[in-house]
Motif scaffolding. Sequence first.
Motif, PDB file in Angstrom:
ATOM      1  N   GLN A   1     -19.545   8.350   7.580  1.00  0.00           N
ATOM      2  CA  GLN A   1     -19.244   7.714   8.894  1.00  0.00           C
ATOM      3  C   GLN A   1     -17.605   7.372   9.006  1.00  0.00           C
ATOM      4  O   GLN A   1     -17.544   7.060   9.946  1.00  0.00           O
ATOM      5  N   THR A   2     -17.145   7.381   8.056  1.00  0.00           N
ATOM      6  CA  THR A   2     -15.545   6.864   7.852  1.00  0.00           C
ATOM      7  C   THR A   2     -14.666   8.262   7.557  1.00  0.00           C
ATOM      8  O   THR A   2     -13.625   8.261   7.881  1.00  0.00           O
ATOM      9  N   LYS A   3     -15.255   8.547   6.225  1.00  0.00           N
ATOM     10  CA  LYS A   3     -14.460   9.886   5.692  1.00  0.00           C
ATOM     11  C   LYS A   3     -13.151   9.439   4.930  1.00  0.00           C
ATOM     12  O   LYS A   3     -12.658  10.120   4.207  1.00  0.00           O
ATOM     13  N   VAL A   4     -12.651   8.472   5.286  1.00  0.00           N
ATOM     14  CA  VAL A   4     -11.391   7.809   4.853  1.00  0.00           C
ATOM     15  C   VAL A   4     -11.461   6.558   3.825  1.00  0.00           C
ATOM     16  O   VAL A   4     -10.325   6.206   3.298  1.00  0.00           O
ATOM     17  N   TRP A   5     -12.569   6.156   3.759  1.00  0.00           N
ATOM     18  CA  TRP A   5     -12.677   4.694   3.131  1.00  0.00           C
ATOM     19  C   TRP A   5     -14.303   4.606   2.827  1.00  0.00           C
ATOM     20  O   TRP A   5     -15.148   5.398   3.441  1.00  0.00           O
ATOM     21  N   ASP A   6     -14.448   3.744   2.021  1.00  0.00           N
ATOM     22  CA  ASP A   6     -15.977   3.739   1.600  1.00  0.00           C
ATOM     23  C   ASP A   6     -16.417   2.265   1.308  1.00  0.00           C
ATOM     24  O   ASP A   6     -15.883   1.494   0.683  1.00  0.00           O
TER      25      ASP A   6
ATOM     26  N   VAL B   1       0.853  -1.075  -0.094  1.00  0.00           N
ATOM     27  CA  VAL B   1       0.161   0.097  -0.070  1.00  0.00           C
ATOM     28  C   VAL B   1       1.043   1.303  -0.069  1.00  0.00           C
ATOM     29  O   VAL B   1       1.743   1.326   0.931  1.00  0.00           O
ATOM     30  N   PRO B   2       0.918   2.104  -1.030  1.00  0.00           N
ATOM     31  CA  PRO B   2       1.558   3.366  -1.212  1.00  0.00           C
ATOM     32  C   PRO B   2       1.320   4.191   0.365  1.00  0.00           C
ATOM     33  O   PRO B   2       0.436   4.390   0.629  1.00  0.00           O
ATOM     34  N   GLY B   3       2.585   4.575   0.926  1.00  0.00           N
ATOM     35  CA  GLY B   3       2.616   5.354   1.896  1.00  0.00           C
ATOM     36  C   GLY B   3       2.407   4.559   3.254  1.00  0.00           C
ATOM     37  O   GLY B   3       2.568   5.251   4.423  1.00  0.00           O
ATOM     38  N   ILE B   4       2.036   3.402   3.186  1.00  0.00           N
ATOM     39  CA  ILE B   4       1.805   2.632   4.019  1.00  0.00           C
ATOM     40  C   ILE B   4       2.693   1.476   4.393  1.00  0.00           C
ATOM     41  O   ILE B   4       3.279   1.097   5.417  1.00  0.00           O
ATOM     42  N   GLY B   5       3.062   0.815   3.242  1.00  0.00           N
ATOM     43  CA  GLY B   5       3.986  -0.529   3.471  1.00  0.00           C
ATOM     44  C   GLY B   5       3.135  -1.680   2.982  1.00  0.00           C
ATOM     45  O   GLY B   5       2.541  -2.022   1.974  1.00  0.00           O
ATOM     46  N   GLN B   6       3.292  -2.667   4.193  1.00  0.00           N
ATOM     47  CA  GLN B   6       2.677  -3.979   3.731  1.00  0.00           C
ATOM     48  C   GLN B   6       1.413  -4.031   3.522  1.00  0.00           C
ATOM     49  O   GLN B   6       0.575  -3.224   4.158  1.00  0.00           O
ATOM     50  N   PRO B   7       0.936  -4.906   2.418  1.00  0.00           N
ATOM     51  CA  PRO B   7      -0.488  -5.095   2.251  1.00  0.00           C
ATOM     52  C   PRO B   7      -1.104  -5.685   3.710  1.00  0.00           C
ATOM     53  O   PRO B   7      -0.691  -6.565   4.552  1.00  0.00           O
ATOM     54  N   ASN B   8      -2.541  -5.095   3.977  1.00  0.00           N
ATOM     55  CA  ASN B   8      -3.137  -5.350   4.895  1.00  0.00           C
ATOM     56  C   ASN B   8      -4.748  -5.301   4.517  1.00  0.00           C
ATOM     57  O   ASN B   8      -5.222  -4.750   3.455  1.00  0.00           O
ATOM     58  N   LEU B   9      -5.459  -5.510   5.558  1.00  0.00           N
ATOM     59  CA  LEU B   9      -7.090  -5.670   5.305  1.00  0.00           C
ATOM     60  C   LEU B   9      -7.710  -4.941   6.304  1.00  0.00           C
ATOM     61  O   LEU B   9      -8.882  -5.080   6.521  1.00  0.00           O
ATOM     62  N   ASN B  10      -6.859  -4.072   7.015  1.00  0.00           N
ATOM     63  CA  ASN B  10      -7.485  -3.022   8.032  1.00  0.00           C
ATOM     64  C   ASN B  10      -8.605  -1.855   7.303  1.00  0.00           C
ATOM     65  O   ASN B  10      -8.062  -1.546   6.127  1.00  0.00           O
ATOM     66  N   PRO B  11      -9.360  -1.573   8.026  1.00  0.00           N
ATOM     67  CA  PRO B  11     -10.230  -0.580   7.381  1.00  0.00           C
ATOM     68  C   PRO B  11      -9.743   0.644   6.656  1.00  0.00           C
ATOM     69  O   PRO B  11     -10.196   1.084   5.479  1.00  0.00           O
ATOM     70  N   GLU B  12      -8.780   1.321   7.324  1.00  0.00           N
ATOM     71  CA  GLU B  12      -8.298   2.728   6.963  1.00  0.00           C
ATOM     72  C   GLU B  12      -6.799   2.517   6.216  1.00  0.00           C
ATOM     73  O   GLU B  12      -6.591   3.581   5.475  1.00  0.00           O
TER      74      GLU B  12
END
Length: 371
Positions: free
Chosen positions: A187-192, A157-168
């Motif tokens: 309700q989240t503003k950063v994911w849909d 994930v760009p800017g995050i690093g390792q792939p993950n399945l966390n909400p944000e």
Amino acid sequence: MTQSKRLISLDVFRGATIAAMILVNNPGSWSTVYPPLLHAKWHGCTPTDLVFPFFLFIVGISISLAYTKRKESGEATNKLIQKIVWRSLKIFLLGLFLSGFPFFNFETIRIPGVLQRISVVFLICSLLFLKTNWRTQAILGAFLLVLYNFLMTVVPVPGIGQPNLNPETNLGAWLDNLLLSGHLWSQTKVWDPEGLLSTIPAIVTGITGLLTGKLFLDHDKSPQEKVIWMFVAGCFGIFLGMVWGIYFPINKALWTSSYVMYTSGIGLLIFALCYWFIDILDKRSWINPFVIYGSNAITVYVLSGVIAKSLYLIKWETSDGIITLQGWTYNTLFLSWLPPYNASLGYAILNVLLLLGVAWILYRKRIFIKV
């Protein structure tokens, strides 16, 4: 079943699905909802998590049946494509209308949404049906599920690093933020939950409906054989979804590949039961409310959203503070004499019954609003 005979079980399944959507979307209070009527907090699947994929599954079946008839009637493919694109656009715009109602602040309006996803799935699946055969559709569906699994669990994930399945911090959330920042679920503003990347596997849910429709168009199979095929395919889908879920968890918000197989499998089983009882055994004494709901499905869904938001707009001052019309209705008609969870459910059921009344008036007057 002849080609001209209407598949009543599909109408019932569609109507029941829309009624379920309205039920789970309109509790009296979100703090007192029975767990089966809530989405899973993240991984997992509740009965509520079945509702949306069921509708996309039904969309796929409807495409197969409706456009086969139109092609056989001699309607030109280019003309069909124009109608498909126009209908998809109308559904998408209806979704934007619901997102923006009543203030229509276009700087923050939510662009993804339920109707928006339905429009995209309808568009892609319709074009696939017109331009490809069922084998190509099946292969493409399998490829898209594997591709989505790869993107979500292997690609960093760009800017995050390792792939993950966390909400944000998963890849889908990153893409939504990159392209739709400020226009996502409030309700989240950063994911849909109806985001861009997860629309890929949602298309496959529609493809499973296309393939089911193909089964019904096979005149060499008897109705009983079609039921058997649906049961076998449904059980296989559930099994594959559960096994796949060990590695790529069943998750509605991410619309994971395992979720597609699991929910499509359950959808096949339920539809097989409907077809067996309604179209084969002719057990129809109970179906009228669902047929009525299904006859104006999108219209009733949009109306439910408009009514729900409007009830929160009407408010007035009381000795205990400001109260909305929704709160007053819920408190007066239900919470005043029922335990909180039953009161919340009662309010949701009232919404279903009132909208059934609207749908019944339209049905009785033979008004079918085609979006």
